[in-house]
Write a protein that holds these residues in place. Structure first.
Motif, short mmCIF file in Angstrom:
data_model
loop_
_atom_site.label_atom_id
_atom_site.label_comp_id
_atom_site.label_asym_id
_atom_site.label_seq_id
_atom_site.Cartn_x
_atom_site.Cartn_y
_atom_site.Cartn_z
N ARG A 1 0.78 17.25 66.27
CA ARG A 1 1.55 16.58 66.89
C ARG A 1 2.85 16.12 66.69
O ARG A 1 3.67 15.53 67.25
CB ARG A 1 0.59 15.29 67.12
CG ARG A 1 -0.92 15.43 68.52
CD ARG A 1 -1.76 14.69 68.18
NE ARG A 1 -2.75 15.31 68.94
CZ ARG A 1 -3.66 13.95 68.68
NH1 ARG A 1 -3.93 13.36 67.69
NH2 ARG A 1 -5.02 14.54 69.51
N HIS B 1 6.83 25.10 70.38
CA HIS B 1 7.70 23.48 72.06
C HIS B 1 8.28 23.27 72.58
O HIS B 1 8.89 23.54 74.09
CB HIS B 1 7.40 22.18 71.14
CG HIS B 1 5.88 22.09 70.29
ND1 HIS B 1 5.04 21.94 71.54
CD2 HIS B 1 5.24 21.53 69.00
CE1 HIS B 1 3.69 21.95 70.62
NE2 HIS B 1 4.05 21.60 69.27
N GLU C 1 5.59 18.17 67.52
CA GLU C 1 5.32 18.50 69.02
C GLU C 1 6.30 17.64 69.47
O GLU C 1 7.45 17.53 70.07
CB GLU C 1 4.01 18.41 69.60
CG GLU C 1 3.91 18.05 71.25
CD GLU C 1 3.05 17.46 71.39
OE1 GLU C 1 2.86 17.58 72.97
OE2 GLU C 1 2.12 17.49 71.28
N ALA D 1 1.61 23.12 75.05
CA ALA D 1 1.68 22.02 74.28
C ALA D 1 0.85 22.40 73.82
O ALA D 1 0.03 22.28 72.28
CB ALA D 1 2.65 20.82 75.02
N SER E 1 10.15 18.90 68.10
CA SER E 1 10.09 20.04 67.08
C SER E 1 11.82 20.45 67.73
O SER E 1 11.60 21.33 66.70
CB SER E 1 9.74 20.61 69.01
OG SER E 1 10.66 19.60 70.53
N VAL F 1 -0.79 22.46 69.27
CA VAL F 1 -1.56 21.85 68.98
C VAL F 1 -2.99 21.90 68.47
O VAL F 1 -3.74 21.87 67.22
CB VAL F 1 -1.28 20.26 69.85
CG1 VAL F 1 -2.35 18.93 68.97
CG2 VAL F 1 -0.38 19.54 70.25
#
Length: 771
Positions: free
Chosen positions: A394, A720, A397, A656, A400, A660
């Motif tokens: 995360r 991402h 994410e 996404a 990114s 992950v």
């Protein structure tokens, strides 16, 4: 995790298919069906592997060949010179050995001369010695200060590998026995260096390190033993088959070491992935047989694709047109094929014996309090990843763009030293100080100048001229007047009078760029103007030709391997974007590894860490071999990571979430696999062979960089940023691509799995890995 298999809960029929009545569930693929057969007929599979090993051993004993390699370039000027030497100077065409004597006083002293003459007479009588020059009558054999002399000894073998080590050791023993206070004797040459190279059990060290990492990863002796068992079985068969390959084509002596290390690393990595998946299927409630079939039909597909990329990379070495690289490629490809065969058949057979006890013989390492928590399962039958990996996923994410730019900067910074890399072959000047070859090299450099360690041999074909004597004088005068030439002793004409040999001593050493310039000047400008057919040969010229040709062909190898690998990726993942980004990222990873090797070969603080204390040139075939191996291994991790992401993408359609889940779910496996690969390749670093040392450094660094900076940072960050475009392919292409399902179809084996998400509680993972 306790075994859950009972007679009433078995979910398999013949060949691992669903039981009768479950006609709505498609059967497993070929790998799954093969796994079912191997599981049930596990005893026969073990016998078959034992018979294969016995057959390979018997065939190799009867028909196996010796290791040998031709490092010359077909059609090169140095090869033409060697051909003339072999045909018209047979006593001088063999591998040379330098006999270097240094005395406290003049070597012309009667006592010293008597000792030297006795030594040369003894050497002349030893096996494989074809000729020994008398330094007291050979022009230029005495140093200007007359305290050092150099006698050339020619063997009856063409390459160092053909000289029995025991006979070389007799030469060394005779030289050592001739030493006395005030008289130092050293032998030099590639034959001496080969005999002095220390043996190092890199395979054993790598296996021990891998076993420790597997025990830490799984916490179970049984689970850790499965990858080791498969790797050892594959190594036994492939190493035995190496002799048969050597009987068919030239195989360099270092190729079996590289193939063994790579085979061990791949075998352990591939089975590590499948053991992890097997434990997940068991946690999902499948019995041992059905879990075995499911493992091969899901993770097994990724393994076969990953192995295919390694095969493609090694096959690219054939584009180089060099026989020794082709031999190394074939030996390595045989090792990879055996590993894949073992993963597809021997591994499920082992599970037939140990599948219900895969978590037995636990170690206390890594146990958690409260291990009784229920196992948390994600959609697709995967155990929920740990909280640490989810938090990392995360974080990538959220950051990114920063992660993508930062990782690219790191990779480019690591690659910078490669821009100043100097190609060449490490010589005795790079050997340890206590080696006879290094001592001979230093004595020659001090007494005669650095160029005496790499003389050029000019071979003239006198059958094409009508004024041989006059032409030879003109050649000698022209060469002696060439800048960079230190000395040109008188020419030697063979008894038939149809060839002449001139020895040219450069002013600079064999590794110096000025020596390479001198070779090109002689060939391009000086010798053509003499009107005589003269070829420039010798070890130094042959090395220059090999390095130049190899470096020139490297782009061809890179282009071919990348192109074919891109085709394989687009077939596997049905995405043009994945294909292009994977190729670029893998090239960045390899370039960074090149930079690390170049930095180490510069000596200094970096080289001192691995035992390289002098500036050392990079053999051109090192980056070639590194690329062939590392591009394939990089693709391995790409396949492991992207296959899990694609599985989540196909299931959810959420880019996404797929990234992950894929990163968090494979982070532990890729990290463990990379740690094993790094330790296995790092076992090459203590080798006394500078080339093997450099390859060990490069490949260890490459795996570390690839598994951390690239797979765990750059790949997810870039994906991402790209968003749904990751999975894009033109409609016309998508319609024509076959459905390989490289990620497998887990729903066929556990359609009733809970569809938990990557955001659920992750504490249950500890119950699988450590409880």
């Amino acid at each position: 995790m306790t075994p859950v298999e009972t007679e009433g809960d078995r979910r398999t029929g013949p060949l691992g298919d669903p039981p009768p009545g479950a006609l709505d569930v498609p059967p497993p693929g070929p790998l799954g069906r093969l796994a079912g057969i191997a599981y049930r007929r596990r005893g026969r599979v073990l016998v078959a592997w034992a018979l294969a090993l016995a057959a390979a051993f018997g065939l190799t004993a009867a028909f196996g060949g010796d290791y040998e390699a031709d490092y010359t370039i077909s059609g090169s000027d140095s090869e033409l010179a060697q051909g003339l030497l072999t045909d018209r100077f047979p006593d001088r065409s063999g591998e040379p050995v330098d006999v270097v004597v240094h005395a406290d006083g003049p070597v012309t002293d009667p006592g010293v001369q008597a000792d030297v003459t006795a030594l040369l007479d003894e050497l002349r009588e030893l096996p494989h010695v074809a000729a020994v020059d008398d330094p007291y009558v050979t022009p230029g054999a005495l140093a200007p200060d007359e305290r050092t002399l150099l006698a050339r000894l020619n063997l009856d073998v063409d390459v160092p590998e053909d000289m029995p080590v025991a006979d070389t050791e007799r030469l060394l023993a005779a030289a050592e026995a001739a030493e006395r206070p005030g008289l130092e004797v050293a032998l030099g040459g590639d034959t001496i260096r080969l005999a002095e190279a220390s043996e190092f059990g890199s395979e054993v060290v790598g296996l021990i390190a891998a076993a420790v990492i597997l025990l830490v990863t799984f916490g179970s002796v049984v689970a850790a033993g499965l990858p080791i068992g498969v790797a050892l079985a594959g190594l036994a068969v492939s190493a035995t088959l190496t002799g048969l390959v050597a009987a068919l084509i030239d195989v360099p002596d270092w190729a079996p070491i590289l193939a063994s290390v790579l085979g061990i690393a791949l075998g352990i990595d591939y089975v590590l992935l499948m053991v992890t998946r097997f434990r997940e299927w068991r946690a999902a409630g499948l019995d041992a047989e059905r879990a075995t079939v499911a493992t091969l039909d899901t993770a097994g597909r990724a393994v076969m694709v990953a192995g295919g990329t390694v095969m493609i990379s090694m096959f690219g070495l054939f584009a180089m047109g060099l026989s020794f690289m082709q031999g190394a490629a074939v030996v390595t490809m045989v090792g990879v094929l055996v590993v894949l065969a073992a993963a597809a058949t021997l591994f499920p057979a082992f599970l037939g014996f140990a599948g219900n006890w895969v978590d037995r013989l636990r170690l206390p390492l890594g146990r958690r309090r409260g291990g009784g928590r229920p196992v948390q399962l994600a959609a697709g039958g995967h155990v929920e990843p740990s909280g640490a990996w989810l938090r990392w996923s995360r974080l990538i994410e959220r950051r990114s763009r920063l992660a993508a730019v930062g990782s690219i900067v790191v990779l480019l910074a690591l690659a910078v030293p490669f821009l100043g890399a100097r190609f060449g072959f490490p010589d005795a000047g790079n050997d340890p100080d206590d080696a006879s070859a290094r001592q001979a090299y230093d004595l020659v450099s001090d007494g005669f100048g650095a160029g005496a360690n790499g003389p050029l041999l000019l071979v003239a074909d006198l059958t094409t001229t009508g004024s041989a004597a006059g032409s030879l004088d003109a050649v000698a005068d022209a060469v002696a007047a060439t800048p960079g030439v230190a000395a040109v002793p008188p020419a030697v004409v063979n008894p038939a009078g149809d060839a002449a040999l001139l020895t040219v001593i450069p002013q600079t050493g064999p590794q110096d760029g000025a020596t390479e310039n001198l070779v090109h000047t002689l060939r391009d400008d000086v010798l053509p103007a003499t009107g005589l057919d003269v070829h420039v040969g010798g070890v130094t010229a042959a090395v220059i030709d090999t390095n130049t040709t190899t470096a020139d062909r490297l782009p061809l190898l890179i282009g071919g391997v990348v192109a074919v690998s891109m085709v394989l990726l687009v077939l596997a993942f049905r995405s043009v974007t994945i294909m292009l980004t994977a190729a670029v990222m893998n090239l960045l990873s390899v370039a960074a590894a090149y930079g690390v090797v170049a930095l180490v070969l510069e000596g200094g603080w970096a080289g001192g860490l691995v035992g390289i204390d002098t500036e050392t040139p990079m053999p051109a075939y090192v980056p070639v071999m590194m690329f062939a191996v590392l591009f394939g291994l990089s693709m391995d991790y790409e396949v492991f990571l992207i296959s899990r992401m694609r599985e989540a993408w196909v299931r959810t359609g959420d880019n996404a979430r797929a990234i992950v889940e894929g990163l968090a779910g494979t982070g532990r496996v890729i990290t463990a696999a990379a740690a094993i690969m790094v330790t296995v390749f790092a076992a090459l670093i203590p080798s006394s062979d500078v080339t093997l040392k450099a390859m060990g450094v490069g490949m260890s660094a490459a795996i570390l960089i690839d598994a951390t900076v690239v797979r765990m940072l750059l790949v997810p960050a870039a994906m991402h940023v790209l968003g749904r475009a990751n999975w894009w392919a033109p409609g016309w292409l998508d319609r024509r691509l076959p459905q390989l399902h490289v990620e497998g179809r887990p729903e066929l084996f556990a359609p009733d799995l809970p569809a938990t998400t990557a955001t659920s509680d992750t504490r249950g993972l500890e119950g699988v890995h450590h409880a």
